[in-house]
Design a protein around this motif. Structure first.
Motif, PDB file in Angstrom:
ATOM      1  N   GLY A 140      64.938  -9.756   8.459  1.00  0.00           N
ATOM      2  CA  GLY A 140      63.888  -9.807   7.448  1.00  0.00           C
ATOM      3  C   GLY A 140      62.489  -9.952   7.986  1.00  0.00           C
ATOM      4  O   GLY A 140      62.246  -9.984   9.187  1.00  0.00           O
ATOM      5  N   THR A 141      61.571 -10.019   7.043  1.00  0.00           N
ATOM      6  CA  THR A 141      60.150 -10.161   7.328  1.00  0.00           C
ATOM      7  C   THR A 141      59.625 -11.416   6.658  1.00  0.00           C
ATOM      8  O   THR A 141      60.150 -11.831   5.616  1.00  0.00           O
ATOM      9  CB  THR A 141      59.362  -8.928   6.840  1.00  0.00           C
ATOM     10  N   TRP A 142      58.598 -12.024   7.246  1.00  0.00           N
ATOM     11  CA  TRP A 142      57.998 -13.217   6.653  1.00  0.00           C
ATOM     12  C   TRP A 142      56.628 -13.461   7.258  1.00  0.00           C
ATOM     13  O   TRP A 142      56.235 -12.789   8.217  1.00  0.00           O
ATOM     14  CB  TRP A 142      58.912 -14.426   6.806  1.00  0.00           C
ATOM     15  N   THR A 143      55.895 -14.398   6.679  1.00  0.00           N
ATOM     16  CA  THR A 143      54.557 -14.730   7.164  1.00  0.00           C
ATOM     17  C   THR A 143      54.352 -16.235   7.211  1.00  0.00           C
ATOM     18  O   THR A 143      55.045 -16.999   6.540  1.00  0.00           O
ATOM     19  CB  THR A 143      53.460 -14.150   6.237  1.00  0.00           C
ATOM     20  N   LEU A 144      53.335 -16.627   7.992  1.00  0.00           N
ATOM     21  CA  LEU A 144      52.805 -17.992   8.017  1.00  0.00           C
ATOM     22  C   LEU A 144      51.310 -17.895   7.788  1.00  0.00           C
ATOM     23  O   LEU A 144      50.643 -17.030   8.372  1.00  0.00           O
ATOM     24  CB  LEU A 144      53.038 -18.649   9.380  1.00  0.00           C
ATOM     25  N   SER A 145      50.780 -18.784   6.947  1.00  0.00           N
ATOM     26  CA  SER A 145      49.334 -18.783   6.708  1.00  0.00           C
ATOM     27  C   SER A 145      48.897 -20.096   6.081  1.00  0.00           C
ATOM     28  O   SER A 145      49.720 -20.891   5.636  1.00  0.00           O
ATOM     29  CB  SER A 145      48.941 -17.625   5.784  1.00  0.00           C
ATOM     30  N   ARG A 146      47.591 -20.262   6.016  1.00  0.00           N
ATOM     31  CA  ARG A 146      47.029 -21.362   5.239  1.00  0.00           C
ATOM     32  C   ARG A 146      47.252 -21.043   3.758  1.00  0.00           C
ATOM     33  O   ARG A 146      47.460 -19.889   3.375  1.00  0.00           O
ATOM     34  CB  ARG A 146      45.534 -21.493   5.505  1.00  0.00           C
ATOM     35  N   ASP A 147      47.150 -22.077   2.928  1.00  0.00           N
ATOM     36  CA  ASP A 147      47.384 -21.896   1.499  1.00  0.00           C
ATOM     37  C   ASP A 147      46.462 -20.849   0.882  1.00  0.00           C
ATOM     38  O   ASP A 147      46.891 -20.078   0.023  1.00  0.00           O
ATOM     39  CB  ASP A 147      47.216 -23.221   0.753  1.00  0.00           C
ATOM     40  N   ASP A 148      45.206 -20.789   1.309  1.00  0.00           N
ATOM     41  CA  ASP A 148      44.261 -19.849   0.701  1.00  0.00           C
ATOM     42  C   ASP A 148      44.592 -18.395   1.034  1.00  0.00           C
ATOM     43  O   ASP A 148      44.134 -17.482   0.354  1.00  0.00           O
ATOM     44  CB  ASP A 148      42.817 -20.175   1.089  1.00  0.00           C
ATOM     45  N   GLN A 149      45.422 -18.152   2.047  1.00  0.00           N
ATOM     46  CA  GLN A 149      45.814 -16.795   2.434  1.00  0.00           C
ATOM     47  C   GLN A 149      47.211 -16.409   1.919  1.00  0.00           C
ATOM     48  O   GLN A 149      47.661 -15.288   2.147  1.00  0.00           O
ATOM     49  CB  GLN A 149      45.778 -16.655   3.964  1.00  0.00           C
ATOM     50  N   LEU A 150      47.880 -17.334   1.212  1.00  0.00           N
ATOM     51  CA  LEU A 150      49.241 -17.056   0.749  1.00  0.00           C
ATOM     52  C   LEU A 150      49.333 -15.837  -0.183  1.00  0.00           C
ATOM     53  O   LEU A 150      50.286 -15.059  -0.057  1.00  0.00           O
ATOM     54  CB  LEU A 150      49.860 -18.286   0.089  1.00  0.00           C
ATOM     55  N   PRO A 151      48.390 -15.599  -1.101  1.00  0.00           N
ATOM     56  CA  PRO A 151      48.523 -14.402  -1.950  1.00  0.00           C
ATOM     57  C   PRO A 151      48.555 -13.090  -1.145  1.00  0.00           C
ATOM     58  O   PRO A 151      49.370 -12.207  -1.434  1.00  0.00           O
ATOM     59  CB  PRO A 151      47.296 -14.471  -2.871  1.00  0.00           C
ATOM     60  N   LEU A 152      47.712 -12.975  -0.131  1.00  0.00           N
ATOM     61  CA  LEU A 152      47.734 -11.789   0.720  1.00  0.00           C
ATOM     62  C   LEU A 152      49.016 -11.746   1.542  1.00  0.00           C
ATOM     63  O   LEU A 152      49.630 -10.690   1.704  1.00  0.00           O
ATOM     64  CB  LEU A 152      46.503 -11.757   1.637  1.00  0.00           C
TER      65      LEU A 152
END
Length: 190
Positions: free
Chosen positions: A101-113
């Motif tokens: 699978g695919t996934w991401t890590l980010s700060r909360d403000d970047q979660l929508p993108l």
């Protein structure tokens, strides 16, 4: 530095409102994950270049962490990301052969993108969407590209999963176009 300013004019798409950085994970000195005869750093450097070409076709000026096969170390890439509104660093994950699978890590403000990047990647490759996660998720707690640069770490697929790898090899150009489309839309958003 790899500023890409020669881009196609797409007047009907609207103006670019945000600065964009795309980065290849690891560096020329760190191969990252190695499996099935492939090295993560080489895959993500090529993918960064494909996304860069797709962004240029979509009229988005952007900055990369190197040109061609050049792939900067993390400290330089994170510093570059810190000056951008949108920064995405590409990686391949590695785990047991069954992890997919695919996934991401980010700060909360970047979660929508980050959520949109996960959907675009899962749809383009036909693999599992493991979702967008906050920066303190799992073993990758406080990655410099996220913590210091404010960017998104995008794990495209699991290099250790043969079907994920095959899907990527077959669909990398379509994936680059899909990912660039998500980034371009975000770069034009008010």
């Amino acid at each position: 530095m790899g500023w890409v300013t020669e881009v196609d004019a797409i007047p009907q798409a609207g103006p670019q409102r945000h600065t964009v950085v795309i980065s290849a994970g690891h560096s020329n000195r760190d191969p990252g994950a190695v499996a099935h005869g492939y090295r993560e750093a080489e895959i993500v450097t090529e993918f960064r270049n494909l996304v860069s070409q797709a962004l240029a076709r979509q009229g988005i000026r952007h900055l990369t962490d190197g040109d061609g096969t050049d792939n900067w170390p993390l400290n330089k890439a994170a510093a570059l990301a810190g000056g951008a509104s949108i920064a995405v660093e590409f990686h391949c994950d590695a785990a047991s052969p069954s992890a997919s699978g695919t996934w991401t890590l980010s700060r909360d403000d970047q979660l929508p993108l980050a959520v949109k990047l996960c959907h675009a990647t899962a749809d383009a490759l036909g693999i599992r969407n493991r979702g967008a996660h906050p920066e303190d998720a799992g073993q990758h707690h406080r990655l410099a590209f996220v913590s210091d640069g404010g960017g998104i770490v995008h794990e495209l697929f699991f290099l250790t999963h043969k079907q994920d790898l095959a899907a990527y090899i077959a669909g990398k150009r379509g994936l680059a176009s899909a990912v660039a489309g998500v980034i371009a839309a975000a770069a034009r958003a008010e």
